[in-house]
Design a protein around this motif. Structure first.
Motif, PDB file in Angstrom:
ATOM      1  N   VAL A 110       0.924  -1.214  -0.109  1.00 17.69           N
ATOM      2  CA  VAL A 110       0.076  -0.024  -0.088  1.00 17.69           C
ATOM      3  C   VAL A 110       0.897   1.173   0.007  1.00 17.69           C
ATOM      4  N   ALA A 111       0.585   2.279  -0.593  1.00 17.86           N
ATOM      5  CA  ALA A 111       1.106   3.574  -0.675  1.00 17.86           C
ATOM      6  C   ALA A 111       0.325   4.569  -0.057  1.00 17.86           C
ATOM      7  N   GLY A 112       1.018   5.628   0.535  1.00 15.63           N
ATOM      8  CA  GLY A 112       0.353   6.959   1.053  1.00 15.63           C
ATOM      9  C   GLY A 112       1.156   7.599   2.246  1.00 15.63           C
ATOM     10  N   THR A 113       0.836   8.671   2.387  1.00 13.42           N
ATOM     11  CA  THR A 113       1.440   9.207   3.760  1.00 13.42           C
ATOM     12  C   THR A 113       0.721   8.450   4.778  1.00 13.42           C
ATOM     13  N   SER A 114      -0.077   7.841   4.873  1.00 10.97           N
ATOM     14  CA  SER A 114      -0.506   6.987   5.875  1.00 10.97           C
ATOM     15  C   SER A 114       0.679   5.809   6.341  1.00 10.97           C
ATOM     16  N   MET A 115       1.363   5.356   5.182  1.00  8.28           N
ATOM     17  CA  MET A 115       2.341   4.700   5.498  1.00  8.28           C
ATOM     18  C   MET A 115       3.604   5.138   5.867  1.00  8.28           C
ATOM     19  N   ALA A 116       3.988   6.641   5.689  1.00  7.98           N
ATOM     20  CA  ALA A 116       4.850   7.378   5.902  1.00  7.98           C
ATOM     21  C   ALA A 116       4.893   7.623   7.134  1.00  7.98           C
ATOM     22  N   ALA A 117       3.869   7.970   7.974  1.00 14.33           N
ATOM     23  CA  ALA A 117       3.626   8.336   9.502  1.00 14.33           C
ATOM     24  C   ALA A 117       4.112   7.366  10.340  1.00 14.33           C
ATOM     25  N   PRO A 118       3.637   6.189  10.218  1.00 11.07           N
ATOM     26  CA  PRO A 118       4.094   5.203  11.179  1.00 11.07           C
ATOM     27  C   PRO A 118       5.766   4.685  10.986  1.00 11.07           C
ATOM     28  N   GLN A 119       6.146   5.224   9.947  1.00  8.59           N
ATOM     29  CA  GLN A 119       7.821   4.994  10.037  1.00  8.59           C
ATOM     30  C   GLN A 119       8.418   5.795  11.173  1.00  8.59           C
ATOM     31  N   VAL A 120       7.677   7.130  11.112  1.00  7.75           N
ATOM     32  CA  VAL A 120       8.099   7.961  12.107  1.00  7.75           C
ATOM     33  C   VAL A 120       7.631   7.611  13.608  1.00  7.75           C
ATOM     34  N   ALA A 121       6.641   7.160  13.885  1.00  8.93           N
ATOM     35  CA  ALA A 121       6.134   6.718  15.111  1.00  8.93           C
ATOM     36  C   ALA A 121       6.926   5.719  15.650  1.00  8.93           C
ATOM     37  N   GLY A 122       7.402   4.606  14.675  1.00 10.31           N
ATOM     38  CA  GLY A 122       8.375   3.817  15.224  1.00 10.31           C
ATOM     39  C   GLY A 122       9.617   4.211  15.580  1.00 10.31           C
ATOM     40  N   ALA A 123      10.100   5.140  14.827  1.00 10.93           N
ATOM     41  CA  ALA A 123      11.316   5.888  15.093  1.00 10.93           C
ATOM     42  C   ALA A 123      11.262   6.709  16.622  1.00 10.93           C
ATOM     43  N   VAL A 124      10.049   6.921  16.885  1.00 12.71           N
ATOM     44  CA  VAL A 124       9.950   7.598  18.368  1.00 12.71           C
ATOM     45  C   VAL A 124      10.004   6.479  19.259  1.00 12.71           C
ATOM     46  N   ALA A 125       9.333   5.372  18.890  1.00 12.44           N
ATOM     47  CA  ALA A 125       9.611   4.404  20.190  1.00 12.44           C
ATOM     48  C   ALA A 125      11.055   4.094  20.042  1.00 12.44           C
ATOM     49  N   LEU A 126      11.876   3.931  19.074  1.00  8.86           N
ATOM     50  CA  LEU A 126      13.371   3.717  19.294  1.00  8.86           C
ATOM     51  C   LEU A 126      14.207   4.609  20.041  1.00  8.86           C
ATOM     52  N   VAL A 127      13.728   6.056  19.799  1.00 11.45           N
ATOM     53  CA  VAL A 127      14.384   6.944  20.588  1.00 11.45           C
ATOM     54  C   VAL A 127      14.056   6.982  21.916  1.00 11.45           C
ATOM     55  N   LYS A 128      12.820   6.850  22.120  1.00  7.11           N
ATOM     56  CA  LYS A 128      12.290   6.975  23.741  1.00  7.11           C
ATOM     57  C   LYS A 128      12.939   5.581  24.540  1.00  7.11           C
ATOM     58  N   SER A 129      13.001   4.581  23.850  1.00  5.66           N
ATOM     59  CA  SER A 129      13.541   3.400  24.376  1.00  5.66           C
ATOM     60  C   SER A 129      15.137   3.378  24.720  1.00  5.66           C
ATOM     61  N   VAL A 130      15.854   4.249  24.136  1.00  7.15           N
ATOM     62  CA  VAL A 130      17.105   4.727  24.693  1.00  7.15           C
ATOM     63  C   VAL A 130      17.214   5.731  25.628  1.00  7.15           C
ATOM     64  N   ALA A 131      16.471   6.868  25.282  1.00  6.34           N
ATOM     65  CA  ALA A 131      16.245   7.860  25.951  1.00  6.34           C
ATOM     66  C   ALA A 131      15.008   8.241  26.750  1.00  6.34           C
ATOM     67  N   PRO A 132      14.512   7.422  27.767  1.00  9.46           N
ATOM     68  CA  PRO A 132      13.058   7.532  28.205  1.00  9.46           C
ATOM     69  C   PRO A 132      12.675   8.784  28.984  1.00  9.46           C
ATOM     70  N   ASP A 133      13.780   9.466  29.125  1.00  9.95           N
ATOM     71  CA  ASP A 133      13.374  10.884  29.948  1.00  9.95           C
ATOM     72  C   ASP A 133      13.051  11.900  29.038  1.00  9.95           C
ATOM     73  N   LEU A 134      13.268  11.911  28.028  1.00 12.30           N
ATOM     74  CA  LEU A 134      12.996  12.804  26.761  1.00 12.30           C
ATOM     75  C   LEU A 134      11.553  13.114  26.972  1.00 12.30           C
ATOM     76  N   ASN A 135      11.276  14.462  26.701  1.00 13.15           N
ATOM     77  CA  ASN A 135       9.748  14.830  26.571  1.00 13.15           C
ATOM     78  C   ASN A 135       9.320  14.738  24.971  1.00 13.15           C
ATOM     79  N   ALA A 136       8.183  15.067  24.466  1.00 13.00           N
ATOM     80  CA  ALA A 136       7.643  14.855  23.313  1.00 13.00           C
ATOM     81  C   ALA A 136       8.519  15.750  22.453  1.00 13.00           C
ATOM     82  N   ASN A 137       8.564  17.155  23.110  1.00  5.75           N
ATOM     83  CA  ASN A 137       9.336  17.944  22.062  1.00  5.75           C
ATOM     84  C   ASN A 137      10.671  17.711  21.879  1.00  5.75           C
ATOM     85  N   GLN A 138      11.348  17.148  22.854  1.00  4.12           N
ATOM     86  CA  GLN A 138      12.746  16.930  22.983  1.00  4.12           C
ATOM     87  C   GLN A 138      12.935  15.611  21.781  1.00  4.12           C
TER      88      GLN A 138
END
Length: 447
Positions: free
Chosen positions: A384-412
């Motif tokens: 499937v293609a769409g920006t619908s598929m692009a957004a979860p790539q970023v959501a997954g990256a958020v999880a990766l960053v938070k896993s390593v640095a759990p004290d960061l807030n959303a803006n950070q």
């Protein structure tokens, strides 16, 4: 192969194997018996005493969603507006995907150009997203899919539609399962595909029903709930464009921005699709794209290759090049990520596997009886293609960053993703905002 440049949408049917996501639109009709109410000057209890049924009580953002007559609501002296609905129109075919041998344990990984270009296996040497939580506000996530069974938290998952089907299933269609797989498909079951953050926990927040529509109010309730349960990211691959700024009115804008700001302050980063209208959001005058132009929303545009594993002379366009359908705008888009692209001429001829340029991941096709009884789902994989598929790539990256640095807030977290992104050579920020997503660099930045 000559590529069509006309910015139109390709609807897939018949024997074709993929789908291009078509933009959601706000329906013209407003609800005559469902309303959003600003409770800053009162309480939901007072509404109940006015013979109105409270569907969602959201005191964190001074909002309630009620059902009943407008006359009863008018007498209550509250500020209110009718609820509106979104529609999701996404074609998909149920043709099977053939597995291929892989250097990884996941047999379909060789077809996942989106994970290749992000260096996902290299990131997993540091983190798989463990200890994090991502909400998917969508059509429902199939908890029974073999590539998602490990990730979906059915206890925390919620149905916001009230249609009676519940959560943890693809009751509103395949879309939410595809989105969730992009985030968290298993990398340890030696089957299917891999997600960006297979170690994260997925919460299904279903807002689309079998009828194919979702209400604005339900989406706001899902966003508040996601923040309540301390999700690190909430993915909303949902969009409406164009919406008149005048028609939107101050009430809807106030409700949306109040809700997104609350989620951000709670540490929940809202990741949204920029939309698939090929529109310049920077210079579109008296219209707005929702919810990606809301306060605190991280808007994601889509990129994709042309010719992945089928081009006669290699790739005509690389995986970081803008997709033909994506919305854009330097200050309207924050990041670009893999969403898939299409050579329209190749797709029309259907003589080559053009769909390899789309995003391959999990799908679940729901089955219902004639009287609406849910009979189960067919679990599979599809492009499937769409920006619908692009957004979860970023959501997954958020999880990766938070896993390593759990004290960061959303803006950070957003700052990390943006400063480690880069604009590909030959392009400018128009389609990328801060740049193309680089989860490996983001994780290394916070280690």
């Amino acid at each position: 192969m000559v590529r069509h440049t006309r910015r139109t949408f390709l609807k897939v049917s018949g024997s074709l194997l993929g789908g291009v996501a078509v933009g959601s639109t706000v329906t013209a009709a407003e609800s005559a018996e469902r309303f959003l109410v600003d409770t800053k000057r009162g309480s939901a209890g007072r509404l109940e005493r006015s013979d109105l049924a409270v569907v969602h009580d959201l005191p964190e953002v001074d909002l309630a969603v009620v059902e009943g007559s407008e006359s009863a609501l008018a007498d209550s002296k509250f500020d209110y507006a009718p609820d509106t609905t979104y529609e999701l129109d996404l074609p998909v075919d149920d043709a099977p995907v053939e597995a291929e041998e892989s250097a990884t344990d996941e047999p379909l990984y060789p077809l996942q150009w989106d994970k290749h270009v992000q260096g996902v296996p290299d990131v997993h040497e540091t983190t798989r997203g463990e200890g994090t939580r991502v909400a998917i506000v969508d059509t429902g996530v199939a908890a029974g899919h073999p590539d998602l069974a490990h990730a979906v938290d059915e206890d925390r998952s919620r149905d916001f539609t009230g249609d009676g089907y519940g959560s943890g299933g693809p009751y509103g269609g395949y879309h939410g399962t595809h989105v969730a797989g992009i985030v968290a498909a298993s990398d340890e079951n030696e089957a299917g595909v891999v997600g960006t953050a297979p170690g994260t926990e997925i919460v299904d927040c279903r807002v689309f029903s079998q009828t194919g529509s979702a209400s604005f109010a339900d989406m706001m309730a899902a966003l508040v709930y996601s923040a309540r349960i301390e999700c690190d990211a909430v993915n909303m691959s949902i969009g409406a464009y164009p919406v008149s700024r005048a028609g939107l009115g101050s009430f809807y804008g106030k409700v949306l921005n109040r809700t997104t700001t609350y989620a951000n302050r709670q540490g929940t980063l809202l990741v949204v699709s920029a939309g698939n209208d090929a529109a310049d959001l920077q210079h579109d005058g008296p219209v707005v794209s929702l919810p990606n132009e809301a306060a605190q929303a991280l808007s994601v545009s889509a990129t994709g290759p042309i010719g992945f594993q089928w081009g006669e002379e290699g790739l005509e366009d690389g995986p970081r090049s803008p997709a033909y359908y994506t919305n854009y705008g330097t200050n309207a888009v924050d990041l670009a990520a893999p969403g898939g692209d299409v050579d329209l001429e190749a797709a029309a001829e259907d003589e080559v596997p053009w769909y390899y340029d789309l995003v391959l991941n999990t799908v679940a096709e729901p089955e219902f009886s004639d009287d609406g009884e849910y009979l189960g789902a067919i679990y599979d994989y599809n492009w499937v293609a769409g920006t619908s598929m692009a957004a979860p790539q970023v959501a997954g990256a958020v999880a990766l960053v938070k896993s390593v640095a759990p004290d960061l807030n959303a803006n950070q977290v957003e700052s990390v993703l943006e400063r480690t992104a880069d604009v590909p050579d030959g392009y400018d920020k128009t389609y990328y905002g801060s740049g193309f997503l680089n989860p490996l660099a983001a994780v290394e930045d916070v280690e």
